[in-house]
Design a protein around this motif. Structure first.
Motif, PDB file in Angstrom:
ATOM      1  N   THR A  17       1.020  -1.250  -0.121  1.00 17.03           N
ATOM      2  CA  THR A  17       0.007   0.046  -0.173  1.00 17.03           C
ATOM      3  C   THR A  17       0.953   1.180   0.116  1.00 17.03           C
ATOM      4  N   LYS A  18       0.156   2.357   0.119  1.00 18.66           N
ATOM      5  CA  LYS A  18       1.067   3.650  -0.081  1.00 18.66           C
ATOM      6  C   LYS A  18       2.022   3.804   1.226  1.00 18.66           C
ATOM      7  N   ASP A  19       1.528   3.225   2.228  1.00 15.99           N
ATOM      8  CA  ASP A  19       2.250   3.107   3.567  1.00 15.99           C
ATOM      9  C   ASP A  19       3.245   2.048   3.833  1.00 15.99           C
ATOM     10  N   ASP A  46       5.835  -0.087   7.971  1.00 20.19           N
ATOM     11  CA  ASP A  46       4.587   0.547   7.796  1.00 20.19           C
ATOM     12  C   ASP A  46       4.536   1.749   8.312  1.00 20.19           C
ATOM     13  N   LEU A  47       4.702   2.743   7.276  1.00 22.57           N
ATOM     14  CA  LEU A  47       4.706   4.222   7.539  1.00 22.57           C
ATOM     15  C   LEU A  47       3.499   4.718   8.434  1.00 22.57           C
ATOM     16  N   ALA A  81       4.959   4.052  12.080  1.00 22.06           N
ATOM     17  CA  ALA A  81       6.106   4.711  12.487  1.00 22.06           C
ATOM     18  C   ALA A  81       6.931   4.985  11.355  1.00 22.06           C
ATOM     19  N   LYS A  82       7.979   5.789  11.326  1.00 26.27           N
ATOM     20  CA  LYS A  82       8.627   6.566  10.347  1.00 26.27           C
ATOM     21  C   LYS A  82       9.946   5.581  10.165  1.00 26.27           C
ATOM     22  N   THR A  83      10.741   5.814   9.120  1.00 33.53           N
ATOM     23  CA  THR A  83      11.907   5.010   9.082  1.00 33.53           C
ATOM     24  C   THR A  83      12.956   4.645   9.809  1.00 33.53           C
ATOM     25  N   PRO A  84      13.416   5.736  10.388  1.00 38.05           N
ATOM     26  CA  PRO A  84      14.336   5.619  11.506  1.00 38.05           C
ATOM     27  C   PRO A  84      13.939   4.377  12.693  1.00 38.05           C
TER      28      PRO A  84
END
Length: 183
Positions: free
Chosen positions: A98-100, A142-143, A146-149
């Protein structure tokens, strides 16, 4: 000649450690590599060399680029055949994208062993390591959670800092360029 992909760690990130791709290609040519091409601006370099000693190639490139650009440029190299095999295997074939959802391949310089059972998921369920095979880690972020870091922190905690990560779409672009260079 052997065809390789060099993955440079930590260049052109948020305005730091700038390495213009034109200069990077020039420096790779100075090291007597042939058919040098860069993919995106994030340190992906395809090149040909008669040298088949990966450790020596990594050291040579890393040391040369550090002298030229003035900061460390950790380098991890894979033979093109290994990239082809990874794509043929398609470790994300069963993942609903998906987009996330972000699909990642992380390359290790050394085959680090860990006590983790795979698949492994962090506490907030945002980051999953599907598998570790040889010196490659297959993971999903899964954005929406949470975010990449968070994912990168987990990778470094369990596998160290001698690692670099690429989005699966980047790996596909590298393959496309590798195949174009064959024609």
């Amino acid at each position: 000649m052997n065809q390789y992909v060099a993955f440079l760690r930590g260049i052109n990130v948020s305005g730091y450690h700038k390495v213009p791709m034109i200069e990077l290609r020039e420096e790779m040519h100075k090291l007597n590599f042939k058919n040098v091409a860069t993919i995106l601006n994030s340190g992906n370099v395809i090149f040909d060399s008669i040298n088949n000693d990966l450790k020596n190639l990594e050291k040579t490139i890393s040391e040369h680029l550090e002298k030229v650009f003035g900061f460390p440029v950790p380098t991890i190299i894979r033979q093109s055949e290994r990239i082809y095999r990874l794509l043929e295997r398609n470790p994300f074939r069963d993942i609903v994208n998906t987009k996330d959802i972000r699909l990642y391949i992380s390359f290790l310089r050394k085959d680090i062993q860990t006590e983790l059972d795979f698949p492994w998921t962090n506490n907030d369920k945002s980051y999953t390591i599907l598998e570790k095979s040889n010196k490659e880690i297959i993971s999903i972020l899964d954005l929406s959670i949470a975010k990449t870091p968070k994912g990168m922190e987990a990778l470094e905690r369990y596998f160290g800092k001698d690692i670099t990560t690429r989005n699966w779409n980047t790996i596909k672009r590298i393959e496309k360029k590798l195949r174009a260079d064959l024609n």
